[in-house]
Write an enzyme that holds these catalytic residues in place. Structure first.
Site, PDB file in Angstrom:
ATOM      1  CE  LYS A  71      16.383 -19.710   9.852  1.00  8.67           C
ATOM      2  NZ  LYS A  71      15.204 -18.882   9.729  1.00  8.67           N
ATOM      3  CB  THR A  73      19.434 -13.173  16.736  1.00  6.95           C
ATOM      4  OG1 THR A  73      18.919 -12.146  15.898  1.00  6.95           O
ATOM      5  CG2 THR A  73      20.004 -12.556  17.991  1.00  6.95           C
ATOM      6  NE  ARG A  94      19.334 -17.824   4.248  1.00  7.82           N
ATOM      7  CZ  ARG A  94      18.021 -17.657   4.240  1.00  7.82           C
ATOM      8  NH1 ARG A  94      17.355 -17.736   3.111  1.00  7.82           N
ATOM      9  NH2 ARG A  94      17.373 -17.420   5.355  1.00  7.82           N
ATOM     10  CE  LYS A 105      13.766 -12.523   7.051  1.00  7.90           C
ATOM     11  NZ  LYS A 105      15.137 -12.074   7.281  1.00  7.90           N
ATOM     12  CB  ALA A 273      14.069 -20.036   2.393  1.00  5.33           C
ATOM     13  CG  PHE A 301      11.236 -19.202   5.296  1.00  9.59           C
ATOM     14  CD1 PHE A 301      11.112 -17.921   5.820  1.00  9.59           C
ATOM     15  CD2 PHE A 301      11.197 -19.350   3.922  1.00  9.59           C
ATOM     16  CE1 PHE A 301      10.950 -16.810   4.989  1.00  9.59           C
ATOM     17  CE2 PHE A 301      11.029 -18.244   3.086  1.00  9.59           C
ATOM     18  CZ  PHE A 301      10.909 -16.976   3.625  1.00  9.59           C
ATOM     19  CG  PHE A 381      11.066 -11.910  22.792  1.00 10.44           C
ATOM     20  CD1 PHE A 381      10.776 -10.761  22.064  1.00 10.44           C
ATOM     21  CD2 PHE A 381      11.584 -13.007  22.110  1.00 10.44           C
ATOM     22  CE1 PHE A 381      10.990 -10.698  20.703  1.00 10.44           C
ATOM     23  CE2 PHE A 381      11.804 -12.961  20.744  1.00 10.44           C
ATOM     24  CZ  PHE A 381      11.507 -11.797  20.041  1.00 10.44           C
ATOM     25  CD1 TRP A 409      18.202  -9.061  20.073  1.00 12.83           C
ATOM     26  CD2 TRP A 409      17.612  -8.355  22.111  1.00 12.83           C
ATOM     27  NE1 TRP A 409      17.683  -7.794  19.942  1.00 12.83           N
ATOM     28  CE2 TRP A 409      17.310  -7.337  21.177  1.00 12.83           C
ATOM     29  CE3 TRP A 409      17.326  -8.139  23.465  1.00 12.83           C
ATOM     30  CZ2 TRP A 409      16.734  -6.120  21.552  1.00 12.83           C
ATOM     31  CZ3 TRP A 409      16.751  -6.940  23.849  1.00 12.83           C
ATOM     32  CH2 TRP A 409      16.458  -5.942  22.893  1.00 12.83           C
TER      33      TRP A 409
END
Length: 556
Positions: A71, A73, A94, A105, A273, A301, A381, A409
């Site tokens: 999210k 990225t 954030r 994470k 969150a 999230f 991906f 990415w």
């Protein structure tokens, strides 16, 4: 491809004064923290009120899985993409917490060629905002103990002190502690505990406050304890709000940095969150809307937590009107929602992708309930196949929503041109008819039920009589107009983290309710949610260190 930290270290960053100049921020309004990051002065912020707002775009996602969604990225990549197609855009994120950085994470500065920089600074101490919040929170805790020690004039019931302490680290050993041991000189022993800093009500307050006056008012409203007659004791009663405001004076000012492509970004605040509303600060978002034509922000999230709270809490309180939403999904995550194990995600499985799309579809339906037009970003991906990607596009088309492949990415803004073009069209179309899910006047328990039924698709909310009675007492005390902040697992629409996909007909057990009078919402704690995470068996901290050149390695 190079690692995230290697890509970030190789970035050609511009002086922060040049980034500010792009936003028409004069050099004297920047409070620099080195050459590449700065805070925006309070005086400059006050002078923006007369400007029109840009378009507000929310980036949300499906429920998180170990497969990864991306999210942040995507938020960075979309912001860069909008600038690439000639739009004046900036992003609002954030700030990362140290706990996840050293846990499992990792950081929260994006990834690959869609990152905000300086990545190491952002993911670690940054401009000290979290340290200031930790200090203000623990100052209040110390003042409570001190007041009781010196005679307890407010008649605080020591069994009903609700204010715990915080530290910005995952440390399960601190979840429950006994404090004031060691004799008379150390006070009166009692049970307490620690939460992680991002779960502090002060973090939520900082992210909802509009200026220093509002900040101090909210800090003073914090309920820290109750007397024997059940009357509330606030931070203002302890005369703590002034000193806490002083500690947070600089922290309230937004932090300006840049993306790898030298586009402006605000990174400010980071409420949990789960237990809070999971969005960057109102100050940063409102300021960005005055400085740019498009503002891309995210909410923590999946959309069942992040987007719902963004719409029902942040937008409601700040008077924001989002123009479009982006729902991030990955083929890998959809496979997991379709029943595929993490070890088998590299193999093509169109059937599992299609089955897992039920989770995505639920989030699409939910965002539409708020009157905000949406587009799906398929975060690419390398193992994704054409057939799997097409399955996602076909599923979304049946719901009347476009799904667009995004390769930010690997390709940076070049990989989000199509997404940016579509998002700009939606935002400028004027079709958004934003409205929160429920009215302020709805009774508190009905607000909880509304979220559970309309967002989670639950059949019922289970709550003891004590919970319902507490909600009624708060309504009688004048808090019935507050929105509800649901604290539940992020991994499922239900309160069972193992229940993936799009479950229906389940029950939502509300374990307890908490009044965050300073932040201005009621927290409904569901299931086994915790406010102090623990570290995994092999934490990321085990692989972080300095290389022979004194540069950080292992951070991601």
């Amino acid at each position: 491809m190079a690692s995230d930290i290697d890509i970030a270290r190789a970035a050609s960053m511009k002086p922060i004064t040049e980034i500010g100049a792009r936003l028409d921020i004069p050099e004297e309004a920047l409070l620099p923290y080195g050459r590449t990051k700065a805070k925006i002065s309070a005086d400059f912020l006050k002078n923006l009120n007369g400007r029109r707002d840009g378009k507000l775009i929310l980036v949300t996602a499906i429920n998180p899985t170990p497969a990864g969604e991306g999210k942040t990225t995507t938020t960075v990549g979309l912001g860069d993409g909008l600038n690439r197609i000639g739009r004046n855009a900036m992003i609002c994120l954030r700030e990362p917490s140290l706990g996840p950085c050293f846990g499992m994470k990792g950081g929260a500065a994006g990834g690959g060629y869609a990152q905000v920089v300086p990545m190491e600074d952002i993911n670690l101490h940054f401009t000290g905002d979290f340290h200031a919040i930790t200090s203000a929170h623990n100052l209040l805790a110390a003042l409570i103990e001190n007041h009781i020690y010196w005679g307890n004039e407010l008649s605080i019931d020591q069994r009903r002190v609700t204010w715990r302490r915080v530290v910005d680290m995952n440390d399960r050993a601190l979840r429950s502690v006994v404090c004031s041991l060691g004799g008379v000189a150390n006070g009166f022993p009692r049970e307490s505990g620690f939460d992680i800093t991002v779960a502090s009500e002060i973090m939520a307050i900082l992210c909802l406050a509009t200026d220093l006056e509002d900040l101090q008012q909210r800090l003073g409203n914090i309920i820290v304890a109750y007397c024997r007659d059940r009357s509330a004791v606030t931070a203002r009663d302890l005369e703590a709000d002034g000193a806490m405001t002083v500690l947070l004076k600089e922290a309230l000012q937004p932090n300006l940095v840049q993306t790898l492509e030298n586009n402006p970004a605000f990174i400010h605040g980071g409420p949990f969150a789960n237990i809070a509303h999971g969005c960057n600060s109102v100050t940063a978002t409102a300021t960005a809307l005055k400085l740019a034509d498009f503002v891309v922000t995210e909410a923590g999230f999946g959309a069942d937590l992040g987007a719902e709270k963004f719409f029902d809490i942040k937008c409601r309180k700040a008077g924001l009107h989002p123009d479009a939403a982006v729902i991030v999904a990955t083929v890998r995550a959809l496979k997991m929602n379709g029943g595929v194990g993490k070890d088998s995600l590299g193999s093509e499985n169109v059937k599992a992708v299609t089955k897992g799309c039920a989770n995505l579809g639920r989030h699409i339906e939910n965002v539409k309930q708020f009157g905000v037009p949406a587009v799906v970003a398929i975060n690419h991906f390398t193992a994704d196949t054409e057939a799997e990607i097409q399955a996602v596009k076909d599923y979304c088309a049946e719901l009347g929503v476009e799904a667009i492949l995004a390769t930010h990415w690997a390709d940076g803004s070049a990989g989000t041109e199509a997404l940016a073009t579509r998002v700009a069209e939606l935002a400028e179309s004027g079709i958004a008819q934003f409205a929160p899910l429920y009215d302020d006047t709805m009774p508190l328990f009905e607000k909880i039920e509304t979220i559970a039924r309309r967002i989670y698709r639950a059949n019922e909310v289970l709550a003891d009589k004590s919970v319902r009675d507490q909600l009624r007492r708060w309504e009688a005390d004048g808090f019935g107009h507050l929105p509800v902040c649901m604290a539940k697992t992020q991994y499922s629409f239900s309160t069972d983290p193992q229940l993936r996909g799009a479950p229906i007909g389940h029950s939502v057990p509300v374990r307890e309710v908490r009044l965050a009078a300073g932040a201005g919402f009621i927290v409904a704690v569901c299931g086994d949610i915790m406010t102090m995470p623990g570290l995994p068996r092999v934490p990321a901290a085990n692989h972080i260190g300095l290389d022979d050149k004194g540069q950080i390695e292992g951070l991601f």
